[in-house]
Structures are given as structure tokens and as C-alpha cells.
Scaffold this motif. Sequence first.
Motif, PDB file in Angstrom:
ATOM      1  N   ARG A 100      -8.551   1.556  -1.866  1.00  0.00           N
ATOM      2  CA  ARG A 100      -7.380   2.248  -1.142  1.00  0.00           C
ATOM      3  C   ARG A 100      -7.452   2.062   0.338  1.00  0.00           C
ATOM      4  NH1 ARG A 100      -7.434   8.441   0.575  1.00  0.00           N
ATOM      5  NH2 ARG A 100      -5.285   8.820   1.244  1.00  0.00           N
ATOM      6  N   TYR A 101      -6.709   0.873   0.871  1.00  0.00           N
ATOM      7  CA  TYR A 101      -6.856   0.553   2.216  1.00  0.00           C
ATOM      8  C   TYR A 101      -5.949   1.594   3.120  1.00  0.00           C
ATOM      9  CZ  TYR A 101      -8.704  -3.942   1.246  1.00  0.00           C
ATOM     10  OH  TYR A 101      -9.660  -5.134   1.067  1.00  0.00           O
ATOM     11  N   GLY A 102      -6.383   1.643   4.271  1.00  0.00           N
ATOM     12  CA  GLY A 102      -5.765   2.449   5.127  1.00  0.00           C
ATOM     13  C   GLY A 102      -6.169   2.544   6.772  1.00  0.00           C
ATOM     14  N   PHE A 103      -5.510   3.437   7.274  1.00  0.00           N
ATOM     15  CA  PHE A 103      -6.126   3.195   8.743  1.00  0.00           C
ATOM     16  C   PHE A 103      -6.504   4.800   9.259  1.00  0.00           C
ATOM     17  CE2 PHE A 103      -2.050   0.702   8.666  1.00  0.00           C
ATOM     18  CZ  PHE A 103      -2.440  -0.435   9.140  1.00  0.00           C
ATOM     19  N   VAL A 104      -7.611   4.685  10.160  1.00  0.00           N
ATOM     20  CA  VAL A 104      -8.014   5.897  11.063  1.00  0.00           C
ATOM     21  C   VAL A 104      -7.782   5.298  12.654  1.00  0.00           C
ATOM     22  CG1 VAL A 104     -10.189   6.898  11.740  1.00  0.00           C
ATOM     23  CG2 VAL A 104      -9.941   6.202   9.492  1.00  0.00           C
TER      24      VAL A 104
ATOM     25  N   GLY B 242      -3.735  -0.514  -2.843  1.00  0.00           N
ATOM     26  CA  GLY B 242      -3.027   0.781  -2.381  1.00  0.00           C
ATOM     27  C   GLY B 242      -2.025   0.612  -1.259  1.00  0.00           C
ATOM     28  N   ILE B 243      -1.718  -0.360  -0.946  1.00  0.00           N
ATOM     29  CA  ILE B 243      -0.663  -0.783  -0.050  1.00  0.00           C
ATOM     30  C   ILE B 243       0.850  -0.298  -0.536  1.00  0.00           C
ATOM     31  CG2 ILE B 243       0.389  -2.288   1.548  1.00  0.00           C
ATOM     32  CD1 ILE B 243      -1.842  -3.900   1.795  1.00  0.00           C
TER      33      ILE B 243
ATOM     34  N   ASP C 260     -11.250   0.369   3.821  1.00  0.00           N
ATOM     35  CA  ASP C 260     -11.158   0.848   2.153  1.00  0.00           C
ATOM     36  C   ASP C 260     -11.716   2.259   1.817  1.00  0.00           C
ATOM     37  OD1 ASP C 260     -11.009   1.334  -0.382  1.00  0.00           O
ATOM     38  OD2 ASP C 260     -12.346  -0.327  -1.140  1.00  0.00           O
ATOM     39  N   PHE C 261     -10.731   3.141   1.734  1.00  0.00           N
ATOM     40  CA  PHE C 261     -11.435   4.611   1.961  1.00  0.00           C
ATOM     41  C   PHE C 261     -12.135   4.900   0.454  1.00  0.00           C
ATOM     42  CE2 PHE C 261      -7.843   5.289   4.887  1.00  0.00           C
ATOM     43  CZ  PHE C 261      -8.602   5.903   6.022  1.00  0.00           C
TER      44      PHE C 261
ATOM     45  N   SER D 158      -2.587   7.441   3.651  1.00  0.00           N
ATOM     46  CA  SER D 158      -3.766   6.750   3.982  1.00  0.00           C
ATOM     47  C   SER D 158      -3.757   6.369   5.592  1.00  0.00           C
ATOM     48  CB  SER D 158      -3.375   5.512   3.250  1.00  0.00           C
ATOM     49  OG  SER D 158      -3.644   5.692   1.933  1.00  0.00           O
ATOM     50  N   VAL D 159      -3.486   7.244   6.155  1.00  0.00           N
ATOM     51  CA  VAL D 159      -3.529   7.230   7.674  1.00  0.00           C
ATOM     52  C   VAL D 159      -3.985   8.503   8.348  1.00  0.00           C
ATOM     53  CG1 VAL D 159      -2.338   6.972   9.949  1.00  0.00           C
ATOM     54  CG2 VAL D 159      -1.384   5.630   7.919  1.00  0.00           C
ATOM     55  N   TYR D 160      -5.410   8.334   8.621  1.00  0.00           N
ATOM     56  CA  TYR D 160      -6.089   9.720   9.480  1.00  0.00           C
ATOM     57  C   TYR D 160      -6.210   9.461  10.633  1.00  0.00           C
ATOM     58  CZ  TYR D 160      -7.572  10.456   4.281  1.00  0.00           C
ATOM     59  OH  TYR D 160      -7.641  10.652   2.858  1.00  0.00           O
TER      60      TYR D 160
END
Length: 206
Positions: free
Chosen positions: A2-6, A88-89, A172-173, A201-203
Motif C-alpha cells: 500500500r504505497y502512499g505519502f507522508v 495500492g495506487i 509502503d504502509f 494513503s496520504v498522511y
Amino acid sequence: MRYGFVIDKQRCIGCHTCSVACKIENNIPDDVWWNRILTEGGDEMDIPAGEFPDTTISYLPVNCQHCENPACVKVCPVGATYKDLETGIVRQDYDKCIGCRMCMAACPYTGVRSFNWEEPRYTLGMDLGSASSPKHQKHTVEKCTMCWHRVAEGEEPACIAACPGRARFWGDFDDSSSEVSALIRGREHAQLLSEEGTNPSVYYLI
């Protein structure tokens, strides 16, 4: 995965470097931005709230939230908007898109998607950025792709390395040892419109 951004709001200086890096890498047409930096302050960009010397200002980078439970995917009648099960994109297939804009109506995050009413136009009259980035088309919806063409080659999204304040992180979360997982474990954070049940998926580190 689960790819995402912080995104660390304490570090973001509102320089728009990530927005420009995104635009160049993905050859985004004129007047379209996939990554916007909103000002949390006054009524205009880069204007603080309050009166001197009691003023406040902060910045909020906003792009597609690549939700774990994306509303846009549920409403697309042709499968043009879909979630990549491996990464997860949330992706967009321009060849399938029929321009109905159902995804735009369903998305709770205003302004993260745009619609190409005409053939894409470029001030320089030529393509920029990666040759492997998707080609833009008339009458299609588009948005942040999390630079999936770079991710497929083992690279990180263009906005990450470009950030001069080291405010953006990607990973990756689902990997508990990843940098992004460690960041949200160790800092107070928030998601945009968490009450919508999309689980972005953005924190944002507060």
C-alpha cells in the motif's frame, strides 16, 4: 503493498517545487496541476491570517489521495479508474476513459482531478519529462498517478526527491519497517476527510 505519502506540515515551506517537479516529470498540460499547495491562512495564496504581528500561515499540499477504499473506482462505468492491487495506487486508463466525469463527482477531494476539454496544450510546444509517462488525451479525466511509471522501475515519485525542505516521504504502509510507517507511528497525524471512509494513503504530520 500500500504505497502512499507522508507530508510533514511543519517542514513544508510552500515553495511549490513538488508541484513543478510533478508537472515536468508527467508532461502535464498548461493550466493543469496534479499537485497543489494550498495556503492555510488568508484568502489568497501565501497570505497569512490575522494582523501583524499576530499572524499565522501554513501550507497543505493536496493531490490524489490514492485511497484504500476509493469512491472514484466504485462509480467508473468502464473500469478506466481502478486500483492497482499490487501497489495500492489508484490509476487512470486514458484509453478506456469515456469522459463521463463520474469519478470527479464521486471524489470527496475537490480539485485533485481535472478534465481535458480540448487537446492538451503546452506553452513550449514540446513534451517534457519522462518518455514513459502516460500521454494526455482529449476528453479524459486525469490526476496524480503517484508516478507509477517511475515506481515500476524501482524509483520514487518525482515530488519526493525534489522537495528542498524534506517535507515529503513515500513508501509502503503495509511494511511496518518502512520510513512512512515509522513516521505515522511516531508523530501526531491526520488524513483529509477521514470521515468519508475512503482511508486516504496520504498522511499529514501535524
